[in-house]
Design a protein around this motif. Structure first.
Motif, PDB file in Angstrom:
ATOM      1  N   UNK A  26      94.513 -22.682  54.256  1.00 13.21           N
ATOM      2  CA  UNK A  26      94.159 -21.750  55.401  1.00 13.21           C
ATOM      3  C   UNK A  26      93.603 -20.459  54.890  1.00 13.21           C
ATOM      4  N   UNK A  27      92.271 -20.087  55.081  1.00 12.79           N
ATOM      5  CA  UNK A  27      91.681 -18.565  54.937  1.00 12.79           C
ATOM      6  C   UNK A  27      91.836 -17.837  56.356  1.00 12.79           C
ATOM      7  N   UNK A  28      92.305 -16.833  56.151  1.00 14.53           N
ATOM      8  CA  UNK A  28      92.002 -15.804  57.398  1.00 14.53           C
ATOM      9  C   UNK A  28      91.276 -14.473  56.827  1.00 14.53           C
ATOM     10  N   UNK A  29      90.301 -14.358  57.704  1.00 11.09           N
ATOM     11  CA  UNK A  29      89.745 -12.813  57.383  1.00 11.09           C
ATOM     12  C   UNK A  29      89.401 -12.147  58.455  1.00 11.09           C
ATOM     13  N   UNK A  30      89.783 -10.659  58.605  1.00  9.58           N
ATOM     14  CA  UNK A  30      89.890  -9.867  59.473  1.00  9.58           C
ATOM     15  C   UNK A  30      88.729  -8.920  59.409  1.00  9.58           C
ATOM     16  N   UNK A  31      87.413  -9.197  60.155  1.00 12.87           N
ATOM     17  CA  UNK A  31      86.410  -8.299  59.668  1.00 12.87           C
ATOM     18  C   UNK A  31      86.411  -7.027  60.432  1.00 12.87           C
ATOM     19  N   UNK A  32      85.367  -6.421  60.371  1.00 14.09           N
ATOM     20  CA  UNK A  32      85.248  -5.235  61.430  1.00 14.09           C
ATOM     21  C   UNK A  32      85.183  -5.402  62.902  1.00 14.09           C
ATOM     22  N   UNK A  33      84.227  -6.723  62.890  1.00 14.27           N
ATOM     23  CA  UNK A  33      84.078  -6.976  64.638  1.00 14.27           C
ATOM     24  C   UNK A  33      84.459  -8.327  64.822  1.00 14.27           C
ATOM     25  N   UNK A  34      85.196  -9.002  64.014  1.00 12.79           N
ATOM     26  CA  UNK A  34      85.550 -10.483  64.272  1.00 12.79           C
ATOM     27  C   UNK A  34      86.539 -10.866  63.250  1.00 12.79           C
ATOM     28  N   UNK A  35      87.180 -12.100  63.695  1.00 14.14           N
ATOM     29  CA  UNK A  35      88.239 -12.733  62.833  1.00 14.14           C
ATOM     30  C   UNK A  35      87.839 -13.973  62.493  1.00 14.14           C
ATOM     31  N   UNK A  83      84.092 -35.968  43.817  1.00 12.99           N
ATOM     32  CA  UNK A  83      84.265 -37.337  44.335  1.00 12.99           C
ATOM     33  C   UNK A  83      85.589 -38.224  43.983  1.00 12.99           C
ATOM     34  N   UNK A  84      86.338 -38.485  44.959  1.00 10.65           N
ATOM     35  CA  UNK A  84      87.572 -39.200  44.542  1.00 10.65           C
ATOM     36  C   UNK A  84      87.305 -40.548  44.144  1.00 10.65           C
ATOM     37  N   UNK A  85      87.696 -40.859  43.103  1.00 12.21           N
ATOM     38  CA  UNK A  85      87.325 -42.207  42.251  1.00 12.21           C
ATOM     39  C   UNK A  85      88.100 -43.434  43.176  1.00 12.21           C
ATOM     40  N   UNK A  86      88.960 -43.097  43.579  1.00 11.68           N
ATOM     41  CA  UNK A  86      89.880 -43.972  44.380  1.00 11.68           C
ATOM     42  C   UNK A  86      89.055 -44.482  45.522  1.00 11.68           C
ATOM     43  N   UNK A  87      88.956 -43.806  46.249  1.00  6.93           N
ATOM     44  CA  UNK A  87      88.467 -43.781  47.743  1.00  6.93           C
ATOM     45  C   UNK A  87      86.901 -43.667  47.774  1.00  6.93           C
ATOM     46  N   UNK A  88      86.335 -43.214  46.674  1.00  6.66           N
ATOM     47  CA  UNK A  88      84.781 -43.031  46.826  1.00  6.66           C
ATOM     48  C   UNK A  88      84.113 -42.024  47.557  1.00  6.66           C
ATOM     49  N   UNK A  89      85.085 -41.084  48.188  1.00  7.50           N
ATOM     50  CA  UNK A  89      84.608 -40.104  48.932  1.00  7.50           C
ATOM     51  C   UNK A  89      84.968 -38.805  48.553  1.00  7.50           C
ATOM     52  N   UNK A  90      84.186 -37.812  48.953  1.00  6.75           N
ATOM     53  CA  UNK A  90      84.465 -36.443  48.501  1.00  6.75           C
ATOM     54  C   UNK A  90      84.251 -35.378  49.739  1.00  6.75           C
ATOM     55  N   UNK A  91      85.448 -35.052  50.318  1.00  5.66           N
ATOM     56  CA  UNK A  91      85.376 -34.319  51.460  1.00  5.66           C
ATOM     57  C   UNK A  91      86.812 -33.685  51.704  1.00  5.66           C
ATOM     58  N   UNK A  92      86.848 -32.687  52.430  1.00  2.00           N
ATOM     59  CA  UNK A  92      87.890 -32.139  53.184  1.00  2.00           C
ATOM     60  C   UNK A  92      87.504 -32.096  54.421  1.00  2.00           C
ATOM     61  N   UNK A  93      88.583 -32.371  55.492  1.00  2.00           N
ATOM     62  CA  UNK A  93      88.126 -32.190  56.989  1.00  2.00           C
ATOM     63  C   UNK A  93      88.338 -30.632  56.835  1.00  2.00           C
ATOM     64  N   UNK A  94      87.931 -29.965  58.142  1.00  4.94           N
ATOM     65  CA  UNK A  94      88.092 -28.714  58.233  1.00  4.94           C
ATOM     66  C   UNK A  94      87.993 -28.192  59.534  1.00  4.94           C
ATOM     67  N   UNK A  95      88.400 -27.142  59.859  1.00  3.88           N
ATOM     68  CA  UNK A  95      88.117 -26.532  61.316  1.00  3.88           C
ATOM     69  C   UNK A  95      87.899 -25.177  61.084  1.00  3.88           C
ATOM     70  N   UNK A  96      86.771 -24.512  61.843  1.00  2.28           N
ATOM     71  CA  UNK A  96      86.668 -23.174  61.733  1.00  2.28           C
ATOM     72  C   UNK A  96      86.486 -22.215  63.038  1.00  2.28           C
ATOM     73  N   UNK A  97      87.192 -21.494  63.042  1.00  4.86           N
ATOM     74  CA  UNK A  97      87.314 -20.428  64.243  1.00  4.86           C
ATOM     75  C   UNK A  97      87.017 -19.223  64.270  1.00  4.86           C
ATOM     76  N   UNK A  98      85.506 -18.693  64.678  1.00  3.93           N
ATOM     77  CA  UNK A  98      85.376 -17.305  64.458  1.00  3.93           C
ATOM     78  C   UNK A  98      85.488 -16.671  65.946  1.00  3.93           C
ATOM     79  N   UNK A  99      86.141 -15.614  66.013  1.00  2.16           N
ATOM     80  CA  UNK A  99      86.468 -14.942  67.357  1.00  2.16           C
ATOM     81  C   UNK A  99      86.055 -13.482  67.174  1.00  2.16           C
ATOM     82  N   UNK A 100      84.827 -12.898  67.851  1.00  2.00           N
ATOM     83  CA  UNK A 100      84.633 -11.459  67.968  1.00  2.00           C
ATOM     84  C   UNK A 100      85.722 -10.852  68.671  1.00  2.00           C
ATOM     85  N   UNK A 101      85.813  -9.618  68.313  1.00  2.00           N
ATOM     86  CA  UNK A 101      86.411  -8.878  69.155  1.00  2.00           C
ATOM     87  C   UNK A 101      86.020  -8.311  70.501  1.00  2.00           C
TER      88      UNK A 101
END
Length: 392
Positions: A26-35, A83-101
């Protein structure tokens, strides 16, 4: 105060049983006008999953902070991850939430459990649109949040909690959402909500997680201003100006130090009374001044406050650290205000040196109190608070 809000965000991960590294990040960033909150779940578990998740979350967080489009961000992830040699795929699942103040939210999800949004004790449906970017089907949503709303991103380990143990098919998304609707709305902070959800998952796994399990929660809170005054000014002629500046902002008021309390009481023409109860023998008792929310002793209380906040920030979702700020003494009261009732902190610091605070091993112009206040300033910045300070 305007209707602008603050985004209180925390997360907690449970490692899969017998794994030293978590495959979620998880990465959390608090910006000047958003998180921004980014949760990534790397394929599999262990070292490889940790690397995938770390790369994904770092790339997403950095690119979006720097104004990159979603298309460019996803394209970069697809072409960067190994790329994962076993599964033959290369990715992570992800969710991105950007909330402005300004309360405008933007949610992006790829192949992960959907975000849960609770308002009061009601589950709020999120309306998505889908599109394909770089061969990946992405879900997006734009909506407005309100004060008190709670949102949760999670990895697969949450919805699978208890599978094969207490539950045949795991906790599943609907039951997690129901649990949040019943409990999260009345909980005061993101850290407490995250701790609650993580403990529930751990219990369902019988403390033997079958998958990396991560919860990232957000609570929308009003902007809360706290002003803290400590230390008389170098020039006594500035006494009145300092107190006037300190009292000017709206919000809660804290005074630290006997000299500071006497100065404030004198300039405000108010009485000061000292409480005689010692809730903790290591922390001096508090005092009372009408119109001031908390009046404490100086160095000892500030040092203990910094210790509590440092432990809390090291792991804000651990019950033992939450319990620290629930104790009934001046340092815990100050830490609780600063961690749970403060989004914007104004420090008013007098630089007059108190001989009693001098350490002979330090330079003559550096007081112990100023050193502790510098630590407090850095910790509050680390906590994502908006901090200003003014010296006298």
């Amino acid at each position: 105060m305007s209707d602008r809000v603050y985004v209180d965000a925390t997360y907690k991960s449970l490692n899969k049983l017998d794994e030293e590294l978590c495959g979620d990040r998880v990465e959390i960033h608090q910006g000047k006008d958003y998180a921004i909150v980014v949760l990534s779940d790397g394929l599999g578990s262990g070292v490889k999953a940790n690397i995938l998740a770390t790369l994904t979350s770092k790339i997403i967080s950095t690119m979006i902070q720097n104004g990159a489009t979603l298309e460019d961000t996803v394209d970069t992830i697809v072409h960067t991850l190994p790329v994962c040699k076993v599964r033959g795929v290369a990715y992570s699942t992800f969710g991105i939430l950007r909330i402005g103040y300004d309360r405008q939210a933007y949610l992006v999800e790829f192949d992960c459990p959907g975000c849960i949004m609770v308002r009061g004790n009601r589950l709020i449906p999120i309306e998505y649109t889908t599109r394909e970017i770089a061969g990946k089907v992405i879900r997006e949503a734009r909506f407005t949040v309100e004060v008190g709303d709670v949102l949760a991103l999670m990895s697969d380990g949450v919805v699978y909690a208890g599978i094969g143990e207490l539950l045949n098919l795991g906790w599943d998304w609907d039951n997690v959402a129901k649990y949040m609707a019943e409990h999260a709305g009345s909980v005061s902070t993101s850290a407490r909500i995250t701790s609650m959800l993580s403990r529930a998952c751990d219990d369902l796994y019988d403390h033997k997680p079958g998958d990396d399990t991560t919860v990232a929660t957000v609570k929308i809170i009003p902007q809360k201003v706290v002003s803290l005054f400590s230390g008389p000014p170098v020039d006594p002629a500035d006494d009145a100006r300092l107190v006037q500046d300190f009292m000017a902002p709206e919000g809660m008021k804290i005074v630290c130090g006997g000299s500071s309390a006497n100065l404030a009481a004198r300039e405000l023409h108010r009485e000061i009374t000292t409480e005689l109860d010692y809730e903790n023998p290591d922390v001096p008792p508090i005092a009372k001044i009408k119109g001031i929310d908390l009046v404490t002793e100086g160095v000892l209380t500030l040092r203990k406050t910094v210790e509590i906040i440092r432990a809390y920030l090291a792991n804000p979702t651990e019950k033992i650290n939450i319990d620290l700020i629930d104790e009934n003494h001046g340092a815990a009261m100050m830490a609780k205000i600063l961690m749970e009732d403060c989004t914007h902190l104004h420090l008013f610091i007098g630089k007059a040196i108190n001989p009693a605070h001098q350490n002979p091993n330090l330079p003559v112009d550096l007081s112990i109190k100023l050193h502790i206040l510098e630590e407090l300033y850095k910790l509050m910045k680390q906590a994502g608070k908006v901090v200003t300070r003014k010296f006298y």
